[in-house]
Design a protein around this motif. Structure first.
Motif, PDB file in Angstrom:
ATOM      1  N   UNK A  22     -13.949  21.222 -10.832  1.00 22.73           N
ATOM      2  CA  UNK A  22     -12.803  21.619 -11.636  1.00 22.73           C
ATOM      3  C   UNK A  22     -12.949  20.993 -13.026  1.00 22.73           C
ATOM      4  N   UNK A  23     -13.079  21.834 -14.024  1.00 18.99           N
ATOM      5  CA  UNK A  23     -13.069  21.272 -15.367  1.00 18.99           C
ATOM      6  C   UNK A  23     -11.732  21.663 -15.979  1.00 18.99           C
ATOM      7  N   UNK A  25     -10.883  22.854 -18.873  1.00 17.06           N
ATOM      8  CA  UNK A  25     -10.836  23.800 -19.978  1.00 17.06           C
ATOM      9  C   UNK A  25     -10.205  25.114 -19.541  1.00 17.06           C
ATOM     10  N   UNK A  26      -9.062  25.454 -20.130  1.00 15.45           N
ATOM     11  CA  UNK A  26      -8.391  26.707 -19.776  1.00 15.45           C
ATOM     12  C   UNK A  26      -8.545  27.738 -20.885  1.00 15.45           C
TER      13      UNK A  26
ATOM     14  N   UNK B 151     -10.586  28.246  -9.199  1.00 14.02           N
ATOM     15  CA  UNK B 151     -10.726  26.915  -8.616  1.00 14.02           C
ATOM     16  C   UNK B 151      -9.405  26.192  -8.864  1.00 14.02           C
ATOM     17  N   UNK B 152      -8.993  25.400  -7.931  1.00  9.95           N
ATOM     18  CA  UNK B 152      -7.710  24.729  -8.119  1.00  9.95           C
ATOM     19  C   UNK B 152      -7.829  23.234  -7.874  1.00  9.95           C
ATOM     20  N   UNK B 153      -6.941  22.496  -8.500  1.00 14.18           N
ATOM     21  CA  UNK B 153      -6.780  21.069  -8.216  1.00 14.18           C
ATOM     22  C   UNK B 153      -5.287  20.837  -8.076  1.00 14.18           C
ATOM     23  N   UNK B 178      -3.222  22.896 -10.763  1.00 16.54           N
ATOM     24  CA  UNK B 178      -4.046  23.291 -11.908  1.00 16.54           C
ATOM     25  C   UNK B 178      -4.981  24.401 -11.442  1.00 16.54           C
ATOM     26  N   UNK B 179      -5.122  25.449 -12.251  1.00 20.54           N
ATOM     27  CA  UNK B 179      -6.015  26.549 -11.855  1.00 20.54           C
ATOM     28  C   UNK B 179      -6.993  26.866 -12.986  1.00 20.54           C
ATOM     29  N   UNK B 180      -8.219  27.091 -12.608  1.00 27.38           N
ATOM     30  CA  UNK B 180      -9.275  27.350 -13.595  1.00 27.38           C
ATOM     31  C   UNK B 180      -9.167  28.768 -14.130  1.00 27.38           C
ATOM     32  N   UNK B 203      -5.776  31.938 -15.685  1.00 21.53           N
ATOM     33  CA  UNK B 203      -4.823  32.051 -14.588  1.00 21.53           C
ATOM     34  C   UNK B 203      -3.808  30.914 -14.757  1.00 21.53           C
ATOM     35  N   UNK B 204      -2.518  31.238 -14.760  1.00 21.62           N
ATOM     36  CA  UNK B 204      -1.527  30.187 -15.052  1.00 21.62           C
ATOM     37  C   UNK B 204      -1.572  29.037 -14.050  1.00 21.62           C
ATOM     38  N   UNK B 205      -1.322  27.834 -14.550  1.00 23.82           N
ATOM     39  CA  UNK B 205      -1.060  26.715 -13.644  1.00 23.82           C
ATOM     40  C   UNK B 205       0.305  26.945 -13.001  1.00 23.82           C
TER      41      UNK B 205
END
Lengths: 515, 298
Positions: A22-23, A25-26, B151-153, B178-180, B203-205
């Protein structure tokens, strides 16, 4: 115990991987286009053949003041003050518009097409209200910028830009007023400068012509277009590229040409392209030719077919008789082996669609909410011309050739679709992974559009002809992979598109450009 | 006290997959050396959805059904630290229209759950998680897509109080997801009322929060809950358009959860219903699971 620690370590690794990959950068990266000095300024472009104008002198541009005059000197002083120090926003506008006037206005047109390309929702009575051009922001919004509509909007935009630029070139070389940066070396010039005379400003010409066409095509977007127009004109001052009289003359010329081009638009038959009353006779005709199951809307409630008489709109690069000659032979009968074979192909793809097939189908889908296949190909044309560092007028010529061919392709394909009124694979139980357009199957619009555009692009950029043709082939196949067209729809559509494109190619060869 | 806590863990992983997938949201831990493996089946259906704020029906979709089966091991690393994993297989289907159903392995998720404070019946927990798409499914053929491929955290704080004698508990948590960005097959799309000329999509968090009230006993558990999820950014579905991964998907739901696990083998079930939402279907979902606990430690 051994087993347990193995599981734990495996799981820990997986958790670590999840977190580590997970980076934060959005931000979204979009391809960057910047200004360039054109490979050639095409100083003879005034003699290139125009579409609607009979000659550049159909429109008038007053002689400019001399650069030694006090009026010009006052403009120059104003220009220097406007361009000496720029805010970040002004710098961004300079860079954005510096990528090319024709390039940007085509991009804007595609954006509008994509924003307006959504079919109306049905109302409580199960009817589909028709978008109203006098109330463009009501639900449903006007226009529904479907592929035929978008092809036409792009064609008129490009023709207006091209004709206006040819006329502009005429007056540029008639009056030969040099760029402000060449009159006074202390003007801070922010963009690459060429030897092109600056009166009338080609940017102002393109901005005005584009504005008029797009305002007519997207009447709900006047504030948006006003802002773009103002920013484009101002960016030329901020960039130190044009004095105000360059811009005013350009705007005037652009408006004159666009008015003439929109005159053609008003009488090209588009106003009659949604004649739903004509479908009964079409169905009767095809039934008399032996088709047992005609096309039926697969939507609930049944949606009237998209623009059933768009096939009667006036073409650009050939006449009515040629259009009828371009119409392909009838599709296979519904009980023929060819039909059964191609339907079976779809059934087997539906069962086992590969990810690569889905990727191709999605990449070329250009369905509702997108800028449509004409927009896709128009973008490719603009990018190719930008990569080749084309002058504004040559860029406009390229897009006019491609976009008129795309509109011709739309007209021919719609003529064919409603002449044969052929059922979609969905009428035989096939699903779709891309969404089903609401009009008859034969021939494939994607195939026709793509082959026409690829043929023109292959002629303009011969070294890339194979690449464009391979993309047309992919776009055509994408409709089989997406399960909405039989292979024969696509194969025949591709051939028709190639034939249609060849007329635009012939025009390009004979337009006096020598290109 | 060993047994009940251990055994319960697996069942509590259960959540509706449709919205935020299988995230640990309880105050219960496996003992060190114990693994609870849950095998679950879930089904979620809706026939109305919110197009932005507008609630509507779509005759070209009819009822959309999303089903999944998944394996979810919960592993006791220590009394206060558990590791949880899940991997679902998902398939979708529309009862009307002609959109082709999608199917495939969705996202591999992992969480570490840490009990940070325990004082009498009160406890505080920190839950950190992440997920990765486990196959190359198509994320932007909504509503048929099986997931969004981001990808999510995840960071979650959970507080719980359990009355020691009766087993009555109250749990609340809040989560930041959090989403990539994702890559789609197309190279242009409209979002936020503009055209993006790229295949990259933001993609929105999201956040989510929940309150749960229940009873936890040695061999069974019952609970009612309310949940809220939403995007921190995101746009609306355009009028009569299809959904897109940039949408702000919001939902308020309520539901019930129950579990019976007399010994190593148990069953659980969960029912959820969306009361209100934005850019989501008004889904009714249920999940049933079979739980099996293994003690590696003697």
């Amino acid at each position: 115990m051994k087993k347990y620690s193995k599981i734990v370590s495996l799981c820990s690794v997986m958790a670590a991987v999840a977190v580590a990959t997970v980076s934060c950068d959005k931000s979204i990266t979009e391809p960057l286009r910047v200004g360039y000095t054109p490979a050639s300024v095409d100083e003879k472009a005034a003699s290139w053949k125009t579409y609607v104008l009979t000659a550049p002198t159909d429109v008038t541009v007053a002689a400019p003041t001399l650069t030694t005059s006090s009026e010009y000197q006052a403009e120059l002083a104003d220009l220097k003050s406007q361009s000496s120090s720029l805010t970040t926003e002004q710098q961004q506008a300079v860079v954005y518009w510096g990528a090319g006037a024709v390039y940007r206005w085509n991009e804007i047109a595609r954006e509008l097409a994509a924003r307006y390309n959504i079919p109306p929702a049905s109302n409580a009575e199960g009817k589909y209200p028709v978008p109203d051009m006098n109330n463009p922001l009501a639900d449903p919004k006007f226009p529904f910028a479907n592929p035929p509509y978008t092809a036409r909007a792009l064609a008129y935009l490009s023709v207006a830009q091209y004709d206006a630029l040819v006329a502009a070139w005429n007056y540029k070389y008639k009056y030969k007023r040099v760029a402000p940066g060449k009159v006074d070396a202390s003007v801070k010039v922010a963009l690459p400068a060429s030897a092109l005379p600056s009166y009338p400003s080609e940017d102002a010409v393109v901005a005005a012509a584009s504005y008029v066409v797009l305002k007519a095509m997207f009447p709900g977007e006047v504030p948006f277009l006003d802002a773009k127009l103002a920013e484009h004109q101002n960016s030329r001052l901020w960039a130190g590229m044009n004095v105000k009289s360059d811009l005013a003359a350009g705007a005037d010329l652009g408006n004159q040409v666009a008015a003439k081009v929109m005159g053609r638009a008003r009488s090209d038959g588009m106003g009659m392209a949604n004649n739903q009353g004509a479908t009964a006779a079409m169905i009767e005709s095809v039934k008399s030719r032996g088709l047992s199951d005609v096309w039926l809307s697969q939507e609930s409630p049944k949606r009237p077919p998209m623009l059933p008489t768009y096939g009667s709109v006036i073409t650009w690069n050939f006449d009515e008789a040629t259009k009828i000659k371009l119409r392909p032979a009838a599709p296979p009968a519904l009980n023929s082996t060819e039909f059964t074979k191609d339907l079976e192909e779809l059934r087997s793809i539906q069962k086992d669609q590969t990810r690569e097939q889905a990727r191709i189908a999605n990449y070329w889908a250009d369905g509702a909410g997108s800028y449509t296949p004409p927009g896709h190909w128009s973008r490719m044309a603009a990018n190719a011309a930008n990569d080749a560092k084309y002058s504004e007028v040559r860029m406009a010529r390229t897009l006019a050739l491609v976009n008129t061919a795309l509109m011709d392709a739309g007209i021919c394909c719609w003529d064919t679709k409603y002449y044969y009124y052929y059922p979609r694979p969905q009428q035989f139980g096939v699903k779709t992974s891309v969404g089903l357009p609401n009009f008859p199957s034969y021939t494939s619009g994607h195939s026709t559009f793509s082959a026409a555009a690829a043929t023109v692009l292959g002629s303009v950029f011969p070294e890339r002809a194979d690449e464009f043709w391979a993309q047309a082939q992919d776009a055509s196949n994408s409709r089989i992979y997406g399960l909405i067209h039989y292979r024969f729809d696509c194969v025949v559509g591709l051939q028709c598109g190639k034939n249609i494109g060849s007329y635009a190619v012939a025009r390009g060869k004979a337009d006096g450009s020598g290109l | 006290m060993k047994t009940p806590l251990k055994i319960l863990t697996g069942g509590l992983l259960l959540m509706s997959l449709s919205a935020k997938a299988q995230m640990p949201n309880d105050a219960i831990y496996m003992a060190k050396g114990s693994v609870c493996i849950a095998g679950m089946y879930g089904r979620s259906t809706w026939n109305e959805y919110w197009e932005g704020p507008l609630k509507r029906h779509n005759e070209n979709i009819g009822t959309l059904t999303t089903q999944n089966v998944m394996v979810m091991p919960a592993i006791g690393i220590s009394r206060r630290v558990n590791l949880l994993l899940s991997l679902p297989y998902v398939w979708t289907e529309a009862s009307a229209g002609n959109l082709m159903g999608q199917k495939g392995i969705q996202d591999l998720s992992a969480w570490v759950k840490i009990k940070t404070v325990q004082a009498g019946g009160f406890s505080l927990h920190t839950i950190l998680g992440g997920s990765l798409p486990a196959s190359n499914y198509v994320p932007d053929f909504l509503p048929m897509s099986i997931g969004l491929r981001a990808r999510t955290a995840t960071g979650r704080l959970l507080a719980s109080y359990k009355h020691p004698k009766t087993g009555i508990y109250l749990t609340a948590y809040g989560t930041y997801n959090w989403r990539s960005t994702i890559k789609v097959d197309r190279d242009a799309y409209v979002a936020n009322n503009r055209l993006y000329n790229t295949n990259e999509v933001s993609v929105p968090n999201t956040y989510d929060a929940s309150v749960k009230l229940g009873i936890l006993r040695r061999k069974w558990q019952t609970e009612i809950f309310a949940e809220r999820m939403g995007g921190l950014t995101g746009d609306d579905i355009r009028r009569n358009d299809m959904p897109f991964p940039t949408n702000n998907m919001e939902a308020t739901s309520v539901g019930w959860y129950g579990k019976v696990q007399p010994r190593h083998i148990g069953v659980n079930a969960r029912i959820g219903y969306v009361l209100d939402g934005r850019n989501v279907g008004q889904s009714t979902s249920y999940t049933v699971g079979l739980l099996y606990q293994i003690d590696f430690k003697k």
